[in-house]
Motif scaffolding. Structure first.
Motif, PDB file in Angstrom:
ATOM      1  N   SER A   8       0.325  -1.166  -0.128  1.00  0.00           N
ATOM      2  CA  SER A   8      -0.323   0.164  -0.067  1.00  0.00           C
ATOM      3  C   SER A   8       1.040   1.005  -0.019  1.00  0.00           C
ATOM      4  O   SER A   8       0.411   1.326  -0.674  1.00  0.00           O
ATOM      5  N   ALA A   9       1.750   0.976   0.782  1.00  0.00           N
ATOM      6  CA  ALA A   9       3.087   2.228   0.635  1.00  0.00           C
ATOM      7  C   ALA A   9       3.840   3.174  -0.008  1.00  0.00           C
ATOM      8  O   ALA A   9       3.686   3.593  -0.880  1.00  0.00           O
ATOM      9  N   GLU A  10       3.581   1.581  -0.875  1.00  0.00           N
ATOM     10  CA  GLU A  10       4.651   1.653  -1.816  1.00  0.00           C
ATOM     11  C   GLU A  10       3.147   2.582  -3.522  1.00  0.00           C
ATOM     12  O   GLU A  10       4.384   3.922  -3.948  1.00  0.00           O
ATOM     13  N   THR A  11       2.329   2.088  -3.505  1.00  0.00           N
ATOM     14  CA  THR A  11       0.947   2.593  -4.827  1.00  0.00           C
ATOM     15  C   THR A  11       1.464   4.929  -3.981  1.00  0.00           C
ATOM     16  O   THR A  11       1.045   4.656  -4.536  1.00  0.00           O
ATOM     17  N   ASN A  12       1.095   4.431  -2.955  1.00  0.00           N
ATOM     18  CA  ASN A  12       1.110   5.538  -1.911  1.00  0.00           C
ATOM     19  C   ASN A  12       1.650   6.419  -2.251  1.00  0.00           C
ATOM     20  O   ASN A  12       1.941   7.870  -2.513  1.00  0.00           O
ATOM     21  N   VAL A  13       3.090   6.093  -1.799  1.00  0.00           N
ATOM     22  CA  VAL A  13       4.099   7.046  -2.213  1.00  0.00           C
ATOM     23  C   VAL A  13       4.519   7.424  -3.861  1.00  0.00           C
ATOM     24  O   VAL A  13       4.797   8.762  -3.992  1.00  0.00           O
ATOM     25  N   ARG A  14       4.350   6.591  -4.611  1.00  0.00           N
ATOM     26  CA  ARG A  14       4.829   6.944  -6.144  1.00  0.00           C
ATOM     27  C   ARG A  14       3.742   7.872  -6.359  1.00  0.00           C
ATOM     28  O   ARG A  14       3.810   8.908  -7.093  1.00  0.00           O
ATOM     29  N   GLU A  15       1.756   7.839  -5.988  1.00  0.00           N
ATOM     30  CA  GLU A  15       1.460   8.560  -6.432  1.00  0.00           C
ATOM     31  C   GLU A  15       0.638   9.770  -6.228  1.00  0.00           C
ATOM     32  O   GLU A  15       0.847  10.778  -6.641  1.00  0.00           O
ATOM     33  N   LEU A  16       1.258  10.051  -4.818  1.00  0.00           N
ATOM     34  CA  LEU A  16       2.014  10.659  -3.969  1.00  0.00           C
ATOM     35  C   LEU A  16       2.855  12.082  -4.626  1.00  0.00           C
ATOM     36  O   LEU A  16       2.778  13.564  -4.865  1.00  0.00           O
ATOM     37  N   ALA A  17       4.035  11.552  -5.199  1.00  0.00           N
ATOM     38  CA  ALA A  17       5.100  11.627  -5.570  1.00  0.00           C
ATOM     39  C   ALA A  17       4.725  12.387  -6.786  1.00  0.00           C
ATOM     40  O   ALA A  17       5.200  13.566  -6.932  1.00  0.00           O
ATOM     41  N   ALA A  18       3.533  11.895  -6.990  1.00  0.00           N
ATOM     42  CA  ALA A  18       4.012  12.398  -8.855  1.00  0.00           C
ATOM     43  C   ALA A  18       2.462  13.552  -8.728  1.00  0.00           C
ATOM     44  O   ALA A  18       3.067  14.525  -9.439  1.00  0.00           O
ATOM     45  N   ALA A  19       1.884  13.546  -7.443  1.00  0.00           N
ATOM     46  CA  ALA A  19       1.181  15.478  -7.529  1.00  0.00           C
ATOM     47  C   ALA A  19       2.427  16.355  -6.948  1.00  0.00           C
ATOM     48  O   ALA A  19       1.947  17.555  -7.387  1.00  0.00           O
TER      49      ALA A  19
END
Length: 482
Positions: free
Chosen positions: A290-301
């Motif tokens: 879950s953290a890997e997905t969240n970090v990837r998407e939020l870093a893009a934001a």
């Protein structure tokens, strides 16, 4: 520095910090600097709500430093009492030596589940279900009325306790008839599926610098569609979490309307569970995914000029504190450093109190007196006093702080049959203070604390953002509610 400023600018600790290796590929245990600074003062034990009411729980001092000292010296198993820790994280803020207690507890639970818990046991299956609420919630929300009816049956609750060990004393939370993301799409936004997000990233990589500067990247078009405000200078990425999406979308809608009132453009990126219930249940591999997905998407934001804002205190704490302590994905520290609690962000970046001066509330919350409980995970971020200060600016609002006691539910902890009585003992002080206060409505920023507050008092419970919405925006217009 004003009292509204962030308690720390670097939630990950000093520059020499290295995450604990919590997964099977780790070659040796590595404790964060400061782990041996414990001098057994027992401050953490005296601040532990579980240890206060459960004489058999050895407390955070044993669960953390003493247990890890034993493991480094010899081949000791993790003590099974680690599963009684509620993950309230009060020990972190109580420790005068900054020993990373909750980090050590998370690691210990993960190792216990990985190496000592029977994966076919009722406890493991139950904990896996509770920890992965996001996996089951989409199924329940497909037919919310039917799901709510079935979950409300006494027979269903009885079976849940007998088969899984989920207490029958609590009413299961109801699913909303329309999720927040469904509302966002209806409002004009786009669901950000993995495939669409990947296409947006490819498209963004192929854009010219002038296209990127224009603020109209493919990714932005994907995620900003539901925003009623376009503003390249003021932009947030909203991490709504599971509960605000599936159960209390009114909280998420309130955030959208309040932030748009201040001129913010809102992005709603793809996201998974913050991981808090997974950490609490020792499901660290699930948390890592879950953290890997969240970090990837939020870093893009962040690349698109947004700061990350969360409406749940446990979600913001997880991203800000637990991610950089336990993971080192690319962008983890940047995401942690740029994640904020929703009210905190407005206090720092806007003159929220001045904006609220002279306002009043109408609608369902009119003439309400509030009994406010500050969640432990808000206290852990240094945010426990902000709501009372903010609400004081609204005319006619009378809010009562019910003290610094723990609610006792601590996410999934109070849903386990073996923990129910302990949970209620911990929360009894909060409940007593609520009932003694001159109030008819409960107020908090934590969804599970709200469950305990309602369970213990019968009061209606609301979120601080809903009060701000009533004061700043008023009743939503019919068009905006579409």
């Amino acid at each position: 520095m004003s009292d509204a400023e962030r308690p720390t600018d670097d939630p990950a600790g000093d520059d020499e910090f290295e995450p604990i290796q919590v997964f099977p590929e780790a070659e040796e245990m590595d404790l964060r600097p400061g782990a041996d600074d414990c001098y057994k003062c027992s401050t953490c034990d005296t601040n532990c709500p579980v240890a206060e009411v459960d004489d058999e729980f050895p407390g955070p001092k044993f669960q953390g430093p003493e247990q890890w000292r034993l493991k480094r010296q010899d081949d000791h198993d993790i003590d099974d009492s680690v599963m009684k820790c509620s993950n309230c994280m009060r020990c972190d803020s109580a420790c005068p030596s900054d020993v990373p207690l909750s980090q050590m507890h998370n690691t210990a639970r993960g190792e216990y589940v990985e190496e000592q818990m029977d994966t076919f046991s009722r406890e493991y299956v139950r904990n896996r279900i509770l920890a992965n609420y996001r996996r089951l919630a989409p199924l329940g929300s497909m037919f919310p009325r039917t799901t709510n009816f079935v979950m409300g049956l006494s027979a269903t609750q009885w079976l849940g306790e007998k088969l899984l060990g989920i207490t029958s004393e609590r009413e299961l939370p109801a699913f909303a008839t329309e999720t927040f993301r469904e509302w966002w799409i209806k409002r004009g936004g786009n669901a950000t599926s993995k495939k669409r997000a990947q296409k947006a990233r490819v498209a963004r990589d192929s854009e010219s610098p002038s296209d990127r500067a224009s603020g109209q990247s493919a990714r932005e078009q994907t995620e900003r569609g539901g925003a009623q405000v376009q503003n390249d200078e003021k932009r947030i990425a909203y991490f709504h979490g599971c509960y605000a999406n599936y159960n209390t979308p009114e909280v998420a809608k309130a955030l959208v309307r309040v932030y748009e009132h201040f001129g913010y453009e809102i992005m709603v990126p793809d996201q998974h569970c913050s991981g808090t219930p997974m950490f609490a249940n020792g499901m660290l591999e699930d948390a890592r995914r879950s953290a890997e997905t969240n970090v990837r998407e939020l870093a893009a934001a962040l690349e698109d000029g947004a700061d990350v804002v969360a409406s749940c205190s446990s979600c913001s704490m997880s991203i800000r504190q637990e991610y950089p302590e336990l993971f080192d994905f690319e962008g983890t520290e940047d995401v942690a450093a740029n994640t904020w609690d929703a009210v905190e962000y407005l206090r720092v970046h806007e003159d929220l109190e001045s904006e609220l001066e002279g306002t009043s509330i109408d609608g369902a919350l009119a003439d309400s007196n509030f009994a406010y409980h500050a969640p432990c995970h808000a206290r852990n971020q240094g945010l426990d006093g902000q709501t009372m200060e903010v609400l004081a600016a609204i005319d006619g609002v009378d809010a009562h702080d019910v003290g610094d006691s723990c609610s006792g539910i601590s996410g999934t902890y109070g849903w386990k049959a073996e923990n129910y009585e302990t949970s209620m003992k911990i929360g009894s002080e909060m409940v007593d203070h609520m009932e003694d206060a001159d109030a008819e409505t409960g107020l908090t920023e934590c969804p599970t604390c709200s469950m305990q507050m309602e369970h213990g008092t019968g009061y209606e419970i609301t979120h601080t953002l809903e009060v701000l919405e009533a004061a700043l925006v008023g009743t939503a217009t019919e068009a905006d509610a579409q």
